[in-house]
Write an enzyme that holds these catalytic residues in place. Sequence first.
Site, PDB file in Angstrom:
ATOM      1  N   ALA A 138     129.765  81.053  33.359  1.00 52.27           N
ATOM      2  CA  ALA A 138     131.127  81.107  33.141  1.00 52.27           C
ATOM      3  C   ALA A 138     131.577  82.769  33.487  1.00 52.27           C
ATOM      4  CB  ALA A 138     131.421  81.045  31.655  1.00 52.27           C
ATOM      5  N   GLY A 139     132.571  83.035  34.173  1.00 56.43           N
ATOM      6  CA  GLY A 139     132.920  84.452  34.334  1.00 56.43           C
ATOM      7  C   GLY A 139     134.360  84.655  35.011  1.00 56.43           C
ATOM      8  N   ILE A 140     134.964  85.570  34.650  1.00 59.96           N
ATOM      9  CA  ILE A 140     136.132  85.887  35.152  1.00 59.96           C
ATOM     10  C   ILE A 140     136.330  87.176  35.826  1.00 59.96           C
ATOM     11  CG2 ILE A 140     137.259  84.751  33.157  1.00 59.96           C
ATOM     12  CD1 ILE A 140     137.873  87.483  31.703  1.00 59.96           C
ATOM     13  N   TYR A 145     133.656  94.171  36.697  1.00 58.70           N
ATOM     14  CA  TYR A 145     132.908  93.117  37.156  1.00 58.70           C
ATOM     15  C   TYR A 145     131.585  93.395  37.497  1.00 58.70           C
ATOM     16  CZ  TYR A 145     131.998  88.606  39.678  1.00 58.70           C
ATOM     17  OH  TYR A 145     131.356  87.571  40.098  1.00 58.70           O
TER      18      TYR A 145
END
Length: 241
Positions: free
Chosen positions: A83-85, A147
Site C-alpha cells: 500500500a502506498g500513496i 515519497y
Amino acid sequence: MARVAVVTGGTRGIGAAISKALKAAGYRVAANYGGNDEAAQKFKAETGIAVYKWDVSSYEACAEGLKKVEAEIGPVEVLVNNAGITRDAMFHRMKPEQWTAVINTNLNSLFNMCRPVIDGMRERNFGRIVNISSINGQKGQMGQANYSAAKAGELGFTKALAQENARKGITVNAICPGYINTEMVQAVPAEVLEKTILPQIPVGRLGEPEDIARCVVFLAADEAGFITGATLTANGGQYLA
C-alpha cells in the site's frame, strides 16, 4: 494447508497482480484495501480473493484487521507491504499534511503491519515479509521528497528486520519497481511517456504489474529461505543499484 498471505493495497494495480499471482501459486490470500469499496468488491467477485478494509496508517486498525484475517483464514505467514500513496509537490511548496500523509501510509505502515504478525512468525519459525519500495527510494525524485524519503526508509527497515529475524526462519526483502503500467502511469500524457520516460528505460517498455508479482511469488516461496535483507530492482535497467 496452504500458507496465508496478506497483501496491503491488494485490490488494485500492482497489489491486485500480486494477490492474484499468490493465489495462483497456491496461497490463501487476503487483500487489504483502504477506501475504494467498488473496486474491492469487483476484484473479489472476479478473483474469489477475500478483501479486508482498513487504514494501514493506523496501528490499531492494522492490529484489528490482521486479527480478523487470522480468525477467518489462518495465521499470517506471508506479508506483502504494498500500500502506498503520493502527495507530490516541490519541497519548498510542500505542506506538512502532504509530508505526514505519505510517511504515515508508506513507511509507518510497515511497523503497523509487521508488529502484529512478527511474534507469530517467530513462534512458528517461518515468515516471509516483502516490502514494495520504489526506484525513487533508491535514486530520489524531484517533487517527491516525502515519497522518496518513505521508500528509502523501507529499505533500511527491510535490512534491519531481516537481521533480527533470520535465525527464526523469517526472511525480509524489498522490491523496487520502476515505471509500471498502472493507472498512475497511464495518466501521464502520451508525449511525456514517449519522449521522456521510455527513453530512460533500456528494455524499451514500461513494466507490467505481473512483472512485480512474479518477484513477490519468488521471494515468498519456501525455497527462497537463503535470501533476506535483499533489494530486488525491477526497473528495466533504468537505475542500476
